[in-house]
Design an enzyme around this catalytic site. Structure first.
Site, PDB file in Angstrom:
ATOM      1  CD  GLU A   7      -3.037  15.177  31.557  1.00 57.73           C
ATOM      2  OE1 GLU A   7      -3.027  14.418  31.662  1.00 57.73           O
ATOM      3  OE2 GLU A   7      -2.970  15.956  30.991  1.00 57.73           O
ATOM      4  CB  SER A  18      -8.898  10.644  33.397  1.00 58.12           C
ATOM      5  OG  SER A  18      -7.976   9.998  34.285  1.00 58.12           O
ATOM      6  CG  HIS A  61      -4.303  13.412  34.894  1.00 62.63           C
ATOM      7  ND1 HIS A  61      -4.141  12.850  33.479  1.00 62.63           N
ATOM      8  CD2 HIS A  61      -5.342  12.645  35.880  1.00 62.63           C
ATOM      9  CE1 HIS A  61      -5.555  11.990  33.320  1.00 62.63           C
ATOM     10  NE2 HIS A  61      -5.991  11.774  34.448  1.00 62.63           N
TER      11      HIS A  61
END
Length: 290
Positions: free
Chosen positions: A216, A157, A268
């Site tokens: 995602e 991330s 995610h």
């Protein structure tokens, strides 16, 4: 604009990875013990003394390799330690188990959004890269025998964003770069042949691995309150397959071996542990899947 000529990617800090309540409560391997690694802790302060970092070091319990330890530096170190599984560490015996340096914050929980945003994004990320190079690495090398030709940087991330930024800023710092779920919408950064060719060291190869989950997506950029309308427009313009396009772009550059993989069914947050397991195996010189 043709991305093959100039790929302008707005490097994204996707919605910050939130550690689960379970991770915050369950004991880590550092507390319960591992059959394959032992754990130690070092503390590092920023040069101005205002920021406090915790290095959780995992050292293989077996015989030390003849040519020193490969080393894997992991961002979001508090989360990485919380997610680490002993079965994964046991798999590494089939290769060369790396020394693990989990770079976290000196806090009680596993997540500090304000600190990681400061360290992993924007112009302040250069100060964090300097901290890694001038304080964290020397401290680790003073305590452990490190193979300087087998250094990996791993991030998820915002951490994936930092990995890619650091790759172009200082590509000689690591040999392997693993960017997981690097959501590419937060800050503009241009990847073009001219920049990369000037910065990649001659006579060496950098391995770059970009991975992402199938499920995602982008956050609601229209509601993003951290920038101007122009910035939000630039964020919205980033293609959904920017990670793949970036990997393909890097792959054509001399001195880089870049690849991309999408993991079906994963979102995610789920990609954190997936990427951690994959990264551990790669750092040990093993196939990414058992």
């Amino acid at each position: 604009m043709n991305w093959k000529q100039t790929l302008t990617v707005v490097l994204l800090s996707a919605l910050p990875f939130m550690a689960s309540a379970d991770n915050q409560e369950k004991p880590t391997l550092a507390a319960t013990g591992s059959a394959h690694y032992r754990f130690e802790r070092l503390n590092i302060d920023s040069p101005d003394g205002e920021r406090h970092y915790r290095l959780d070091i995992a050292i293989p319990d077996g015989t030390a390799p003849a040519t020193d330890y490969p080393v894997m530096y992991l961002l979001d170190g508090n989360n990485a330690l919380a997610e680490l599984q002993d079965s994964w560490l046991g798999e590494l015996d089939a290769g060369t188990p790396p020394l693990l340096v989990m770079i976290g914050y000196d806090i009680e929980g596993t997540y500090d959004g304000e600190q990681r945003t400061r360290d992993y994004t924007g112009t302040t990320s250069r100060a964090f890269l300097d901290l890694i190079e001038t304080k964290i690495k020397p401290e680790v090398q003073a305590h452990y025998a490190i193979d300087l030709n087998r250094q990996t940087l791993w991030g998820h991330s915002f951490g994936g964003l930092f990995v890619l930024s650091a790759l172009l800023e200082r590509p000689d710092a690591f040999q392997t770069w693993i960017a997981a779920s690097a959501s590419l919408w937060y800050q503009p950064m241009t990847f073009d042949n001219g920049m990369a060719l000037r910065k990649f060291p001659e006579g060496t190869t950098r391995t770059v691995r970009l991975i992402r989950g199938e499920r995602e997506g982008k956050p609601p950029i229209a509601q993003f309150d951290g920038g101007s309308p122009e910035r939000r427009k630039a964020m919205q313009a980033v293609p959904s397959d920017a990670n793949r396009l970036l990997a393909e772009h890097l792959a054509i550059l001399p001195g880089a071996e870049a690849s991309y993989e999408q993991f079906n069914g994963r979102n995610h947050g789920q990609m954190f542990s997936t990427a951690l397991h994959l990264g551990l195996r790669r750092a040990a010189g093993l196939p990414e899947r058992p």
